[in-house]
Design a protein around this motif. Sequence first.
Motif, mmCIF file in Angstrom:
data_model
loop_
_atom_site.group_PDB
_atom_site.id
_atom_site.type_symbol
_atom_site.label_atom_id
_atom_site.label_comp_id
_atom_site.label_asym_id
_atom_site.label_seq_id
_atom_site.Cartn_x
_atom_site.Cartn_y
_atom_site.Cartn_z
ATOM 1 N N ASN A 171 0.837 -1.205 0.000
ATOM 2 C CA ASN A 171 0.000 0.000 0.000
ATOM 3 C C ASN A 171 0.874 1.258 0.000
ATOM 4 N N ASP A 195 -12.633 -1.912 5.506
ATOM 5 C CA ASP A 195 -13.320 -0.649 5.840
ATOM 6 C C ASP A 195 -14.757 -0.600 5.298
ATOM 7 N N GLU A 207 -10.919 4.575 14.352
ATOM 8 C CA GLU A 207 -9.657 5.338 14.309
ATOM 9 C C GLU A 207 -9.831 6.724 13.680
ATOM 10 N N HIS A 222 -4.088 -4.547 13.577
ATOM 11 C CA HIS A 222 -4.052 -5.478 12.440
ATOM 12 C C HIS A 222 -4.618 -6.856 12.748
ATOM 13 N N ARG A 257 -7.228 -7.584 10.440
ATOM 14 C CA ARG A 257 -6.911 -7.898 9.041
ATOM 15 C C ARG A 257 -6.333 -9.293 8.859
HETATM 16 O O1 F6P Z 1 -7.771 0.346 4.578
HETATM 17 C C1 F6P Z 1 -7.565 -0.724 5.430
HETATM 18 C C2 F6P Z 1 -6.833 -0.306 6.664
HETATM 19 O O2 F6P Z 1 -6.693 -1.427 7.515
HETATM 20 C C3 F6P Z 1 -7.458 0.863 7.409
HETATM 21 O O3 F6P Z 1 -8.563 0.471 8.187
HETATM 22 C C4 F6P Z 1 -6.280 1.376 8.194
HETATM 23 O O4 F6P Z 1 -6.401 2.764 8.438
HETATM 24 C C5 F6P Z 1 -5.117 1.121 7.267
HETATM 25 O O5 F6P Z 1 -5.519 0.147 6.348
HETATM 26 C C6 F6P Z 1 -3.866 0.663 7.979
HETATM 27 O O6 F6P Z 1 -2.840 0.546 7.064
HETATM 28 P P1 F6P Z 1 -1.412 -0.116 7.396
HETATM 29 O O7 F6P Z 1 -1.575 -1.586 7.277
HETATM 30 O O8 F6P Z 1 -0.526 0.415 6.356
HETATM 31 O O9 F6P Z 1 -1.052 0.279 8.782
#
Ligand code: F6P
Length: 365
Positions: free
Chosen positions: A74, A140, A235, A284, A287
């Motif tokens: 990203n 999100d 957040e 995370h 995720r």
């Molecule tokens: O867009 C997905 C997301 O998990 C958001 O909810 C969060 O703000 C961002 O990515 C976190 O990104 P990174 O993994 O780069 O910390």
Amino acid sequence: MTKKIGIVTGGGDCPGLNAVIRAIVKAGALNGWKCLGIHGGFDGLLTPTRTMPLALKDMDGLLIRGGTILGTANRGQFAAKTGHGELRQVPQKTLDQAKINFDTLGLSGLIAIGGDGTLTIAQKMFEMGFPVVGVPKTIDNDLDATQMTFGFDTAVACAVDALDRLYSTAQSHSRVMVLEVMGRYAGWIATYAGLAGGADIILIPEITFHYDSIVRKIQARQAEGKDFTIVIIAEGATLEGQNFVTLNENGGDREIRLGGIGHMITMEIEKRTKKETRCVVLGHLQRGGQPTQWDRQLCTRFGVHAFQMITKGQFGMMVALKETGMMGEVTLKDAINKIRRVDPGGELVMTARALGISFGDEPAP
Ligand code: F6P
């Protein structure tokens, strides 16, 4: 000649990416198509190309495996957004090189699995002649063109599990527990998890909050004999008159990282209520891990439909979950840069308010 599809995963990872890859490869194999994974996001298309053949036998176990076997990014050369979501142009030279490599690899189609940033690049690539189809991913759930993105349900399940655990310890210690969840500029995770996990206060980016309202809610519970309170905060939530709380002020070649608001309100709540208050940042964990059954079926449907779109030549489009509950398509152009946010006057928020859940904006009685 066998036709070949390139598959790329971009942006932040989330549960279900592998399930989409599996669905594309399986549907492709049954129809005589080969698949090639592009490694590490679109950067994998640059020199030297980083690709991996995706055979049917490699798909075992992928339905439930978190993350992405292709890797993702990203930030870097293909980051479409910086700062607070400002668009960034990918250098034409980079795109041209990707196109040369794409053609050399003999690919007849490219399936790009990602959120708004990845799909914005996909649209740009489509305009350059890439035969691209998009699949909407993000925990999100903030893409307007689909009823739901995959990864969201799993993230909500993770947040609900955390709330369930916080509930018992909050009750035992008569504490206020604050759970900070992700979601960027949308409060979907906080709202859904807050409802499902029995939060007393839900704070989201769509509704700015003030401390008086939060303190009143905690004190009202106390007066009812409820000595503990559960707060869930997105957040991207903001205090009235203030900006987002961030972890890095300057995103550089990536978007600014939101976070820190949970700790900020925890200190203030403790100061104002004199009640012991603790903060948990879920981060995370939302995720990672296995996708829920909902995400598994959604990913499978997205993957098969995306493959079918490639075979039909429906390029420059994204697969979407329609209001009817069926799979459909939308142009990438219409899908990008349209963020879907929680409606402050909508049914979801009204349902929560009907239960007495505070959004931190209630005026003094
Ligand atoms: O867009 C997905 C997301 O998990 C958001 O909810 C969060 O703000 C961002 O990515 C976190 O990104 P990174 O993994 O780069 O910390």
